[in-house]
Design a protein around this motif. Structure first.
Motif, PDB file in Angstrom:
ATOM      1  N   LEU A  12       0.857  -1.180   0.000  1.00 36.42           N
ATOM      2  CA  LEU A  12       0.000   0.000   0.000  1.00 36.42           C
ATOM      3  C   LEU A  12       0.893   1.229   0.000  1.00 36.42           C
ATOM      4  O   LEU A  12       1.764   1.354   0.860  1.00 36.42           O
ATOM      5  CB  LEU A  12      -0.903   0.017   1.236  1.00 36.42           C
ATOM      6  N   THR A  15      -1.189   8.057  -0.860  1.00 36.27           N
ATOM      7  CA  THR A  15      -1.657   8.912  -1.947  1.00 36.27           C
ATOM      8  C   THR A  15      -1.184  10.347  -1.755  1.00 36.27           C
ATOM      9  O   THR A  15      -1.386  11.184  -2.632  1.00 36.27           O
ATOM     10  CB  THR A  15      -3.193   8.899  -2.034  1.00 36.27           C
ATOM     11  N   ARG A  34      -8.501  -2.988  -6.513  1.00 33.92           N
ATOM     12  CA  ARG A  34      -7.399  -2.463  -5.722  1.00 33.92           C
ATOM     13  C   ARG A  34      -7.891  -2.029  -4.350  1.00 33.92           C
ATOM     14  O   ARG A  34      -8.919  -1.387  -4.210  1.00 33.92           O
ATOM     15  CB  ARG A  34      -6.758  -1.271  -6.433  1.00 33.92           C
ATOM     16  N   VAL A  36      -7.963   0.085  -0.957  1.00 35.66           N
ATOM     17  CA  VAL A  36      -7.675   1.435  -0.472  1.00 35.66           C
ATOM     18  C   VAL A  36      -8.012   1.453   1.009  1.00 35.66           C
ATOM     19  O   VAL A  36      -9.145   1.194   1.399  1.00 35.66           O
ATOM     20  CB  VAL A  36      -8.498   2.499  -1.224  1.00 35.66           C
ATOM     21  N   ARG A  51      -3.228   3.340  -1.269  1.00 36.22           N
ATOM     22  CA  ARG A  51      -3.782   2.575  -2.371  1.00 36.22           C
ATOM     23  C   ARG A  51      -2.842   1.425  -2.723  1.00 36.22           C
ATOM     24  O   ARG A  51      -1.622   1.594  -2.719  1.00 36.22           O
ATOM     25  CB  ARG A  51      -3.968   3.496  -3.569  1.00 36.22           C
ATOM     26  N   GLU A  52      -3.425   0.299  -3.040  1.00 40.58           N
ATOM     27  CA  GLU A  52      -2.653  -0.880  -3.441  1.00 40.58           C
ATOM     28  C   GLU A  52      -1.937  -0.604  -4.769  1.00 40.58           C
ATOM     29  O   GLU A  52      -2.521  -0.085  -5.701  1.00 40.58           O
ATOM     30  CB  GLU A  52      -3.593  -2.063  -3.613  1.00 40.58           C
TER      31      GLU A  52
END
Length: 54
Positions: A12, A15, A34, A36, A51-52
């Motif tokens: 992860l 962002t 994905r 989050v 986020r992945e």
């Protein structure tokens, strides 16, 4: 115990653009998209979405 692809290890990334990462596992059957998660970013000093990355 056998490692299988139903629960892969995912990274992860913040962002906020700080480069901070967390490593976790996810259940691909429940979360095919994905992931989050809102986690703490120590560089920014607050909780931000992570986020992945693939």
């Amino acid at each position: 115990m056998a490692r299988n692809s139903a629960r892969p290890v995912v990274t992860l990334r913040s962002t906020a653009g700080t480069g901070v990462t967390y490593v976790t596992r996810k259940n691909r059957g429940n979360d095919p998209d994905r992931l989050v998660l809102r986690k703490y970013d120590p560089v920014v000093g607050e909780h931000v979405p992570f986020r992945e990355e693939r």
